[in-house]
Enzyme design. Structure first.
Site, mmCIF file in Angstrom:
data_model
loop_
_atom_site.group_PDB
_atom_site.id
_atom_site.type_symbol
_atom_site.label_atom_id
_atom_site.label_comp_id
_atom_site.label_asym_id
_atom_site.label_seq_id
_atom_site.Cartn_x
_atom_site.Cartn_y
_atom_site.Cartn_z
ATOM 1 N N ARG A 133 0.855 -1.183 0.000
ATOM 2 C CA ARG A 133 0.000 0.000 0.000
ATOM 3 C C ARG A 133 0.891 1.232 0.000
ATOM 4 O O ARG A 133 2.087 1.168 0.300
ATOM 5 C CB ARG A 133 -0.907 0.019 1.233
ATOM 6 N N HIS A 134 0.334 2.349 -0.372
ATOM 7 C CA HIS A 134 1.035 3.623 -0.245
ATOM 8 C C HIS A 134 1.396 3.861 1.214
ATOM 9 O O HIS A 134 0.843 3.230 2.130
ATOM 10 C CB HIS A 134 0.129 4.755 -0.743
ATOM 11 N N ASN A 151 -5.604 8.960 5.964
ATOM 12 C CA ASN A 151 -5.509 7.818 6.887
ATOM 13 C C ASN A 151 -5.445 8.302 8.332
ATOM 14 O O ASN A 151 -6.096 7.751 9.219
ATOM 15 C CB ASN A 151 -4.268 6.976 6.597
ATOM 16 N N ARG A 202 -0.687 9.647 -3.542
ATOM 17 C CA ARG A 202 -0.053 8.943 -2.438
ATOM 18 C C ARG A 202 0.749 7.731 -2.884
ATOM 19 O O ARG A 202 1.746 7.382 -2.247
ATOM 20 C CB ARG A 202 -1.081 8.562 -1.371
ATOM 21 N N GLU A 229 -7.890 3.763 -6.138
ATOM 22 C CA GLU A 229 -8.689 3.233 -5.034
ATOM 23 C C GLU A 229 -10.169 3.170 -5.397
ATOM 24 O O GLU A 229 -10.657 3.882 -6.285
ATOM 25 C CB GLU A 229 -8.493 4.109 -3.789
ATOM 26 N N HIS A 250 -3.693 0.501 -3.264
ATOM 27 C CA HIS A 250 -4.560 0.915 -2.166
ATOM 28 C C HIS A 250 -5.212 -0.302 -1.514
ATOM 29 O O HIS A 250 -5.212 -1.397 -2.066
ATOM 30 C CB HIS A 250 -5.623 1.879 -2.692
#
Length: 404
Positions: A187-188, A194, A239, A259, A324
């Site tokens: 994932r980023h 987040n 991201r 995403e 994502h």
């Protein structure tokens, strides 16, 4: 297509899901332009509790029949992607339900085609309360916080109809390539969204997210940098591109890896979604794979979107995919042969390299998690025990991870 007009949205939606085997796949709302004649009747509007999730009569003491509601001929609701006149529906519906008596259930079952019915079902109700004050309703007559009605529609589908495409995708890679190879996923880095507990968006990395980007580059450049044919794929969102910035490898930015589209919920926290859209929040918890955000996507939609990526991965080796949470869940579910109930809850932690090794001689594929020890928030939300439309806000939010 079966269209049902009802005054009791919640119990009929609940029955269709729990008994008839249907899942909500789309929902829409439309403010109604109530006629002046009808407005003059509305001297005493009912209480608009934001947690009410069922339809009620327009005014105290008034006939509860929705047919008494006089609407502007130009009013419409989206059905199957097309604008359909609300007045036309009210006068030409296949079925009207005011309650769920045993006779009405039998009639509905017949309309659905029995246990093997395969048609989509649209349930429409006129709602006089809503958790969000939509700007389109501000010009309507109000008393205290009361507003005049909106038409809400829900499209439901037999869940087993959705299973076959997933079954095809779930084994596409392991089934079609028997060579030993390795794929890498991440994932980023932690994003600003987040940290705040927000969904969707195109946020930048947080300071800890940038730390992960540096740590990931150090790990990848030192471990995989000299691997023949090594390549890097990211989404087109900031991201993932920021996370991949210092990695030394040929790269592609693929919009198929963007995403899951959260539609009208984009940029909201789970708490805000639960407050503004309690029915939507419950419907997604009840069937997370098939549920589609209003104006957005479902996991099923996303799985179809990433299919071209899966087609490429079935013959690739030594690829790092930076994407994502929902996207990686779809990719890993397909590669690891997970089913649709498992897919939306696969744990894909932040700041972790996920190494998927294909070794047919040893019995298939194996997933290893390699955390890079950069602190971050937790974004995994388990399915709550209570997914009903009548649950309390506390029950709805019990599994939401902590955030700032």
């Amino acid at each position: 297509m079966l269209v049902v007009l009802t005054e009791r949205l919640a119990p009929i939606l609940e029955w269709l899901k729990s008994v008839a085997g249907y899942s909500v796949v789309e929902s829409n709302w439309k403010a109604l332009n109530v006629s002046n004649t009808q407005r003059n009747k509305d001297q005493s509007l009912i209480d608009c509790n934001p947690r009410m999730n069922y339809s009620v009569p327009l005014a105290t003491g008034q006939s509860s029949s929705l047919l008494d509601l006089s609407t502007n001929p130009d009013d419409w609701i989206l059905l199957d992607g097309s604008k359909v006149s609300v007045s036309l529906l009210i006068n030409n519906l296949f079925m009207r339900l005011s309650n769920l008596s045993s006779n009405s259930k039998k009639d509905l079952c017949r309309k659905l085609g029995g246990a093997n019915g395969q048609q989509d079902v649209y349930v429409l109700g006129v709602s006089y309360s809503d958790a969000q004050s939509f700007s389109g309703c501000r010009d309507y007559p109000k008393a205290n916080c009361h507003t005049l009605p909106r038409c809400r529609s829900y499209r439901l589908r037999k869940t087993q109809l959705m299973a076959e495409p997933f079954d095809t995708l779930s084994s596409i890679t392991c089934r079609t390539n028997n060579e030993s190879r390795t794929l890498y996923f991440s994932r980023h880095g932690e994003s600003e969204y987040n940290v705040l507990g927000k969904v969707g968006g195109d946020a930048d990395l947080s300071p800890r997210g940038y730390q992960y980007a540096d740590s990931l580059a150090e790990y990848v450049n030192g471990t995989l940098g000299n691997t023949p044919g090594f390549k890097l794929w990211t989404s087109c969102l900031k991201r993932t591109i920021q996370t991949a910035k210092n990695i030394e490898a040929p790269r592609e930015h693929l919009d198929a890896l963007n995403e899951l589209d959260t539609g009208v919920c984009d940029g909201l926290t789970y708490e805000e979604i639960a407050e503004r859209y309690p029915i939507e929040f419950a419907a997604r918890d009840d069937d997370k794979f098939h549920y589609r955000y209003p104006e957005g996507e479902s996991y099923f939609d996303l799985l179809l979107r990433v299919k071209p990526v899966l087609d490429r991965l079935k013959v690739e080796n030594n690829v790092l995919v930076i994407a994502h949470q929902a996207v990686l869940r779809c990719l890993l579910a397909a590669l690891l042969k997970k089913d649709e109930k498992e897919l939306p809850y696969i744990h894909t932690p932040l700041h972790t390299v996920m190494r998927l090794s294909f070794k047919p001689a040893d019995g298939g594929c194996h997933l290893d998690l390699i955390p890079l020890s950069i602190e971050c928030v937790e974004t995994h939300r388990a399915k709550p025990e209570n997914c009903s439309l009548t649950r309390t806000p506390e029950e709805a939010l019990v599994t939401v991870p902590a955030h700032f």
